[in-house]
Write a protein that holds these residues in place. Sequence first.
Motif, mmCIF file in Angstrom:
data_model
loop_
_atom_site.group_PDB
_atom_site.id
_atom_site.type_symbol
_atom_site.label_atom_id
_atom_site.label_comp_id
_atom_site.label_asym_id
_atom_site.label_seq_id
_atom_site.Cartn_x
_atom_site.Cartn_y
_atom_site.Cartn_z
ATOM 1 N N GLN A 68 -66.223 -28.960 -47.088
ATOM 2 C CA GLN A 68 -65.506 -30.197 -47.384
ATOM 3 C C GLN A 68 -64.001 -30.000 -47.234
ATOM 4 O O GLN A 68 -63.304 -30.808 -46.619
ATOM 5 N N GLY A 69 -63.511 -28.893 -47.784
ATOM 6 C CA GLY A 69 -62.082 -28.605 -47.672
ATOM 7 C C GLY A 69 -61.657 -28.271 -46.260
ATOM 8 O O GLY A 69 -60.564 -28.630 -45.814
ATOM 9 N N TRP A 70 -62.532 -27.567 -45.522
ATOM 10 C CA TRP A 70 -62.258 -27.180 -44.130
ATOM 11 C C TRP A 70 -62.063 -28.416 -43.258
ATOM 12 O O TRP A 70 -61.100 -28.517 -42.502
ATOM 13 N N LEU A 71 -62.975 -29.381 -43.373
ATOM 14 C CA LEU A 71 -62.865 -30.605 -42.576
ATOM 15 C C LEU A 71 -61.681 -31.451 -43.028
ATOM 16 O O LEU A 71 -61.001 -32.083 -42.200
ATOM 17 N N ALA A 72 -61.422 -31.465 -44.341
ATOM 18 C CA ALA A 72 -60.264 -32.214 -44.844
ATOM 19 C C ALA A 72 -58.960 -31.615 -44.321
ATOM 20 O O ALA A 72 -58.037 -32.337 -43.931
ATOM 21 N N GLN A 73 -58.885 -30.285 -44.278
ATOM 22 C CA GLN A 73 -57.677 -29.610 -43.792
ATOM 23 C C GLN A 73 -57.399 -29.963 -42.334
ATOM 24 O O GLN A 73 -56.259 -30.244 -41.950
ATOM 25 N N TRP A 74 -58.433 -29.972 -41.517
ATOM 26 C CA TRP A 74 -58.247 -30.305 -40.102
ATOM 27 C C TRP A 74 -57.958 -31.795 -39.914
ATOM 28 O O TRP A 74 -57.223 -32.174 -38.991
ATOM 29 N N SER A 75 -58.524 -32.639 -40.794
ATOM 30 C CA SER A 75 -58.214 -34.072 -40.726
ATOM 31 C C SER A 75 -56.740 -34.299 -41.011
ATOM 32 O O SER A 75 -56.077 -35.097 -40.336
ATOM 33 N N MET A 76 -56.225 -33.603 -42.006
ATOM 34 C CA MET A 76 -54.805 -33.691 -42.341
ATOM 35 C C MET A 76 -53.935 -33.172 -41.193
ATOM 36 O O MET A 76 -52.938 -33.796 -40.809
ATOM 37 N N THR A 77 -54.310 -32.026 -40.637
ATOM 38 C CA THR A 77 -53.539 -31.429 -39.538
ATOM 39 C C THR A 77 -53.478 -32.371 -38.343
ATOM 40 O O THR A 77 -52.416 -32.565 -37.738
ATOM 41 N N THR A 78 -54.606 -32.961 -37.994
ATOM 42 C CA THR A 78 -54.659 -33.879 -36.849
ATOM 43 C C THR A 78 -53.807 -35.109 -37.095
ATOM 44 O O THR A 78 -53.119 -35.592 -36.188
ATOM 45 N N PHE A 79 -53.840 -35.628 -38.313
ATOM 46 C CA PHE A 79 -53.046 -36.809 -38.655
ATOM 47 C C PHE A 79 -51.549 -36.515 -38.568
ATOM 48 O O PHE A 79 -50.786 -37.307 -37.996
ATOM 49 N N LEU A 80 -51.129 -35.378 -39.103
ATOM 50 C CA LEU A 80 -49.699 -35.065 -39.157
ATOM 51 C C LEU A 80 -49.161 -34.555 -37.827
ATOM 52 O O LEU A 80 -48.022 -34.837 -37.460
ATOM 53 N N ASN A 81 -49.987 -33.785 -37.103
ATOM 54 C CA ASN A 81 -49.530 -33.234 -35.818
ATOM 55 C C ASN A 81 -50.752 -32.853 -34.986
ATOM 56 O O ASN A 81 -51.233 -31.718 -35.046
ATOM 57 N N TYR A 82 -51.244 -33.805 -34.208
ATOM 58 C CA TYR A 82 -52.481 -33.574 -33.448
ATOM 59 C C TYR A 82 -52.327 -32.444 -32.437
ATOM 60 O O TYR A 82 -53.319 -31.821 -32.024
ATOM 61 N N SER A 83 -51.095 -32.157 -32.015
ATOM 62 C CA SER A 83 -50.863 -31.100 -31.035
ATOM 63 C C SER A 83 -51.284 -29.738 -31.576
ATOM 64 O O SER A 83 -51.741 -28.869 -30.824
ATOM 65 N N ILE A 84 -51.137 -29.537 -32.892
ATOM 66 C CA ILE A 84 -51.608 -28.287 -33.502
ATOM 67 C C ILE A 84 -53.124 -28.196 -33.375
ATOM 68 O O ILE A 84 -53.675 -27.140 -33.054
ATOM 69 N N THR A 85 -53.797 -29.310 -33.593
ATOM 70 C CA THR A 85 -55.257 -29.323 -33.511
ATOM 71 C C THR A 85 -55.739 -29.007 -32.101
ATOM 72 O O THR A 85 -56.633 -28.166 -31.913
ATOM 73 N N THR A 86 -55.176 -29.662 -31.092
ATOM 74 C CA THR A 86 -55.627 -29.398 -29.718
ATOM 75 C C THR A 86 -55.374 -27.945 -29.326
ATOM 76 O O THR A 86 -56.210 -27.319 -28.658
ATOM 77 N N GLU A 87 -54.238 -27.409 -29.746
ATOM 78 C CA GLU A 87 -53.930 -26.013 -29.420
ATOM 79 C C GLU A 87 -54.955 -25.070 -30.044
ATOM 80 O O GLU A 87 -55.508 -24.179 -29.371
ATOM 81 N N TYR A 88 -55.222 -25.257 -31.311
ATOM 82 C CA TYR A 88 -56.126 -24.329 -31.995
ATOM 83 C C TYR A 88 -57.588 -24.545 -31.623
ATOM 84 O O TYR A 88 -58.391 -23.600 -31.698
ATOM 85 N N LEU A 89 -57.940 -25.738 -31.217
ATOM 86 C CA LEU A 89 -59.296 -25.927 -30.709
ATOM 87 C C LEU A 89 -59.541 -25.037 -29.498
ATOM 88 O O LEU A 89 -60.601 -24.416 -29.358
ATOM 89 N N ILE A 90 -58.545 -24.964 -28.615
ATOM 90 C CA ILE A 90 -58.666 -24.100 -27.435
ATOM 91 C C ILE A 90 -58.708 -22.636 -27.850
ATOM 92 O O ILE A 90 -59.560 -21.862 -27.392
#
Length: 657
Positions: A383-405
């Motif tokens: 639950q916390g893991w998905l919430a953390q990534w939801s927050m990261t994507t909302f605040l700066n989606y570029s961090i999410t795309t980078e770390y997904l790769i």
Amino acid sequence: MTKGTVKVVVCGDDKVGKTSLIVTLMKDRFVPNLQDVLPPVTINRDFSSNPYSPKGTILIDTNNEDITQLHLQLKSADVIWLVYSDHESYEKISLYWMMLFRSLGLNIPVILCKNKCDRFNNVYNMDNQANINVDTKVEDEEFIPILMEFKEVDTCVKVSALTKYNINQAFYLCQRSITYPIVPLFDARLGQLKPLAREALERIFLLSDNDQDNYLNDEEMLALQKKCFNKSIDINELEFIKDTLLDLKSSSLSYQNPFYVEGKGITKEGFLKLNKIYAEKGRHETIWGMLREFRYTDSLSLDDMILHPRLNIPDTSSVELSPKGYRFLVDLFLKYDKDNDGGLNDEELISMFQCTPGLPKLWSQTDFPLSSVVNNRGSITLQGWLAQWSMTTFLNYSITTEYLIWLGYEGDTRMALQITKARRFRRRSGKFYRTRVTDRKVFNCLIIGKQKCGKTSLLDSFLGRIYSTLYTPTTKPRIAVNSLELKGGKQYYLILQEFNELDETNILKDKRKLKECDVLCLTYDSSDPESFSYIIDLFKKYNKYIKSIPIVFVALKADLDKQQQRCSFQPDDFCEQLYLDHPLHVSSLWLSSLNELFIKITETALKPEECTAGFPEEMSVEDSDYMQTAVVLGSSVGFVTLLAFTLVKLFKASDHR
């Protein structure tokens, strides 16, 4: 990424057969008695049948009489095809030609070619081969000193224009030096993989080790082969690889780091050793096949366009994870939760992020994993893991795309995201408010209030932490994110942000931060008579910045004795003048009040018009204009006007009585 046109400059001493090589390649037959230097020739031939080959190759013949022109041609080259044919021209390779290249500042691959090797009777005609299997094993000792002394020399090959021996192979090697460069991979002088190549291959090993046992078993090797080359590896070849690594182990003086373990698979050191052998044997196409499938560029960095793809995002929209993105993150969590306890501990997180540059900076700044939900052992839950990534994507989606790769996401990372509908603004009945949103699942709330009013405890309670009476001042911005479920079973993610007093004043005039804010939660300590005046002062200074943001007033520490506030308005009266709900009375000790607050914040984000400061429809136009002037003015004069208006309304009410 497909290469563009490649320039190959063919140079060497006079009469070594440069022009004959080009003509034989073009006409597929030897043409004797050539005299003139050829004009540039474009050959659209690909001997490797791969998507990374150049679209076309330009062969440039050279004339040693015009030194200036020769220098210009060399400077424009992508590859140098250096030709010699006898002992005298061989000696000039190191004494003249290589020195010339260095003096011109050239940093491009050199293919060294010995021509006129007509003494070979077993001529190998490459034209009849469907696939070229290049073996660059040194066939003559005269190549070794050149390769050892000059790292610019990519490889060496013997050819004959007369018999067409290895002509196509030499041309292919020129193409390959650009398509699959050996220089970034292997240090020929040291006989070792270069650090960046080693680092990239280690990451490929980690991502391919699906069961996280530090070995690549047969199934994982087959999956890697299929992923990178789109074909299955022959079982005999796989057995040969394992036997080779076992032989290397037995011949080694050290058994501490075996290359292959029976019944388990290839170790990380064995995987690196295997790729070192590929580099030594001239099979760097195999290495590049893996590197490119895992998104590496020729400089052995991940492609920035893939790490940070462009998204066309309307100004009032937000970015969230798509179902595909959530699915990947769930699978990632389950993959690294080795003990199956429903949480990722420090060791498991280190294991997961060892194939990345480390934790995202945003996470470190917000004290991850304490910014989200953890279990009683301090491990972040799913639950916390998905919430953390939801927050990261909302605040700066570029961090999410980078770390997904970095973490091994396959395909276009934009498919892991979704852009919400753009918010619109309306003005009605004295209100300037945001329209409702129907497709958003992540909301951002700024918690504002006087120091010591209980904001930190509110964030702790939101994450299910035990209430502490110990006061810890907030010295840096803090963030908390969690999921909650509303009536009807719909799940949302709520981000709460807390700041120190200085940061609060800066945030309230930061247009970018306020644009990201869905709800403004104005808090005060109901047991402190001086607490609410801080909120009124903020309204005086920053009302023009926050007038369109939904507001929720909260009276914290409601378990303590309520005190009369020493300010021009009591909280209930102030809310009534803004036509907002009275403050919610909340205590960190009252679980039901906390749940009510978090649901209230989320519902406010969903229906912003209901909690935006404004005026009722039945108010007269004169009263509305008068009151709106009082509220909108960002100065003490505006609030004096507001107070005067309030008193006038009170006197009118008393006259009617």
